[in-house]
Design a protein around this motif. Sequence first.
Motif, PDB file in Angstrom:
ATOM      1  N   HIS A   1       8.926  -6.907 -10.130  1.00  0.00           N
ATOM      2  CA  HIS A   1       9.247  -6.194  -9.051  1.00  0.00           C
ATOM      3  C   HIS A   1       8.395  -4.886  -9.057  1.00  0.00           C
ATOM      4  O   HIS A   1       7.915  -4.723  -8.019  1.00  0.00           O
ATOM      5  N   PRO A   2       8.618  -4.033 -10.049  1.00  0.00           N
ATOM      6  CA  PRO A   2       7.549  -2.859 -10.059  1.00  0.00           C
ATOM      7  C   PRO A   2       6.121  -3.032  -9.426  1.00  0.00           C
ATOM      8  O   PRO A   2       5.546  -2.420  -8.862  1.00  0.00           O
ATOM      9  N   PHE A   3       5.600  -4.152 -10.241  1.00  0.00           N
ATOM     10  CA  PHE A   3       4.259  -4.768 -10.108  1.00  0.00           C
ATOM     11  C   PHE A   3       3.932  -4.808  -8.342  1.00  0.00           C
ATOM     12  O   PHE A   3       3.012  -4.327  -7.984  1.00  0.00           O
ATOM     13  N   VAL A   4       4.890  -5.487  -7.788  1.00  0.00           N
ATOM     14  CA  VAL A   4       4.939  -5.772  -6.182  1.00  0.00           C
ATOM     15  C   VAL A   4       4.890  -4.458  -5.613  1.00  0.00           C
ATOM     16  O   VAL A   4       3.992  -4.256  -4.530  1.00  0.00           O
ATOM     17  N   GLU A   5       5.421  -3.400  -5.909  1.00  0.00           N
ATOM     18  CA  GLU A   5       5.474  -2.269  -5.379  1.00  0.00           C
ATOM     19  C   GLU A   5       4.370  -1.453  -5.066  1.00  0.00           C
ATOM     20  O   GLU A   5       3.930  -0.768  -4.379  1.00  0.00           O
ATOM     21  N   GLN A   6       3.841  -1.308  -6.646  1.00  0.00           N
ATOM     22  CA  GLN A   6       2.573  -0.637  -6.899  1.00  0.00           C
ATOM     23  C   GLN A   6       1.367  -1.089  -6.022  1.00  0.00           C
ATOM     24  O   GLN A   6       0.502  -0.648  -5.557  1.00  0.00           O
ATOM     25  N   ARG A   7       1.470  -2.637  -6.178  1.00  0.00           N
ATOM     26  CA  ARG A   7       0.455  -3.342  -5.271  1.00  0.00           C
ATOM     27  C   ARG A   7       0.456  -2.960  -3.986  1.00  0.00           C
ATOM     28  O   ARG A   7      -0.750  -2.820  -3.572  1.00  0.00           O
ATOM     29  N   MET A   8       1.693  -2.793  -3.128  1.00  0.00           N
ATOM     30  CA  MET A   8       1.573  -2.540  -1.901  1.00  0.00           C
ATOM     31  C   MET A   8       0.855  -1.034  -1.770  1.00  0.00           C
ATOM     32  O   MET A   8       0.113  -0.592  -0.561  1.00  0.00           O
ATOM     33  N   LYS A   9       1.102  -0.178  -2.639  1.00  0.00           N
ATOM     34  CA  LYS A   9       0.480   1.173  -2.587  1.00  0.00           C
ATOM     35  C   LYS A   9      -1.118   0.998  -2.627  1.00  0.00           C
ATOM     36  O   LYS A   9      -1.638   1.839  -2.077  1.00  0.00           O
ATOM     37  N   ASP A  10      -1.299   0.140  -3.669  1.00  0.00           N
ATOM     38  CA  ASP A  10      -2.734   0.035  -3.893  1.00  0.00           C
ATOM     39  C   ASP A  10      -3.591  -0.553  -2.599  1.00  0.00           C
ATOM     40  O   ASP A  10      -4.790  -0.122  -2.295  1.00  0.00           O
ATOM     41  N   LEU A  11      -2.917  -1.773  -2.131  1.00  0.00           N
ATOM     42  CA  LEU A  11      -3.311  -2.310  -0.914  1.00  0.00           C
ATOM     43  C   LEU A  11      -3.493  -1.229   0.278  1.00  0.00           C
ATOM     44  O   LEU A  11      -4.409  -1.265   1.207  1.00  0.00           O
ATOM     45  N   GLU A  12      -2.499  -0.321   0.338  1.00  0.00           N
ATOM     46  CA  GLU A  12      -2.721   0.658   1.688  1.00  0.00           C
ATOM     47  C   GLU A  12      -3.711   1.511   1.310  1.00  0.00           C
ATOM     48  O   GLU A  12      -4.458   1.992   2.214  1.00  0.00           O
TER      49      GLU A  12
END
Length: 575
Positions: A200-211
Amino acid sequence: MKQLMLGNAAAARGLFEAGCEVISSYPGTPSTEITEEAAKFKEIYCEWAPNEKVALESAFGACLAGRRAFCGMKHVGLNVAADPLYTMSYTGVNAGLVIGVADDPGMHSSQNEQDSRHHAIASKVPMLEPSDADEAREFAKIAFEISEKFDTPVLYKMCTRVAHSQSITEPADRVVPEHKAYEKTISKYVMAPANAIKRHPFVEQRMKDLEKWSETSGVNRIEKADSKTGIITSSTSYQYVKEVLGDSVNILKLGMVNPLPGDMIKKFAEGLEKLIVVEELDPIIETFVRGLGFKCEIHGKDMFPICGEFSQNLVAAAFGKDVHAGKKLDTAIPVRPPIMCAGCPHRGMFYALNKLKVTVFGDIGCYTLGSVAPLSAMDVTLCMGASFSGLHGWNKAGGAENEKKSVAVIGDSTFMHSGMTGLATIAYNQSNSTVIVLDNSITGMTGHQQNPTTGKNLYGDPAGRVDLEALARAMGINRVRVVDPYNIAECEATVKEELEVAEPSLIISRRPCALLKEVKHNPPLVVDQDKCKSCKMCMKIGCPAISMKGGKAKIDTTLCVGCGVCSQMCKFGAL
């Protein structure tokens, strides 16, 4: 060489150019042509799956095997595929995985106006949204790049207007990336709670990186103008804004609609007195923009409707521009209601159900037209596969009072999609339910795609065929009947008999779709004017080949397929 290309065809071209090798989809307007067009490329293996969930799971398996994969569906199909999607967000991918979803604002061929951006937000998966054919082609390639760069499935959102309109695109060469070897990684791919909680933390960080990526990637772009007004928009709404306002306002054109580029929006808004969000359906971009705390004027759904499809005139009216009246139809032209085709095999069964005055739980397919006059033989239509399970609940709640006066109908393709589980609950929980499979040997509503009951695959080649009678018996249904829907008396008698039996029963109404090329028709019927008594009984089946002229029945021989259903209505032998 530049080409004029349908949006869906351009999407398929983009998949080809991106090196996609496996496509598993379920047909659903307005997404269907993406897979059909992709199947024309011999380098891509394409198939129809029984439903969207299976299609996405199959595409996921292909991406794990190191091949770029795609799965296509319409917006309501994404509901069916949501179960694997939301967990796939945690697992990530191996090779790229792109999920095409086509929304249908205006409900041209759908039961709701669902906004698929909600699924992107809730599943925490990036979503790209092209606004024309060339972007449809280009974004398909970008989607695979994002998928592999950020270890994520990518949602690729079309809408009816982009999918089914044509614009100029310039095809490029196919580039197949090196196949990615699969590496067994239990912590990544086995989503037991202990592993999922770490992903789950990977998913949240991924969204920040994608933004952050979307801020500078070029997928979102700012078009500057000498104006204090800025418009934020995407998809086909961008086209309407450009046609109405041209270069007179600042425009932030979004190609990635999840995650939204917060910093880019702030930069865009600098010095502006007014921000206007133009988006179809729900105020997703508008809500995000309002949350950024701007002090300038913000407008969105106070100017534009939350329901329905936009148009150039709608956008023009919202901005106080002149709206071209266009050409007006003669108001005296009678309304032409949707109706089943001449020779449709469902007509005879629906007439029998109407005559028996039973409550009919319906399903999704061209047979939903059985609900309209003059047949009016359907009470409920909810979603794919809901008819059998709905009838089960109806009968469990109402008991004998309901059991002898109600049936459910479903098409062969829809039965394979999600009707089997409804039949399973009828057999398992033993409701006294009479259900009918309307087997027309094809997936009719979306344009004659094959399904697991037809014995042919997407390419028309011989394939495994599900035996409906054997399947029903294997599921615990002891009473299985097959009728010819062109025989009204047989249909009526069989339904009456099964309603009287105190156990579950399945009736298969079997006759191929009248529009199938391989179906041989009888000569068209004619009317014996001397025998016709002008009783209009033949009009009660709603066949478009039959009309009244000069007080007598008339048959259009260019439409009539000689099914003979109308002749069973005439007591005077005039047909």
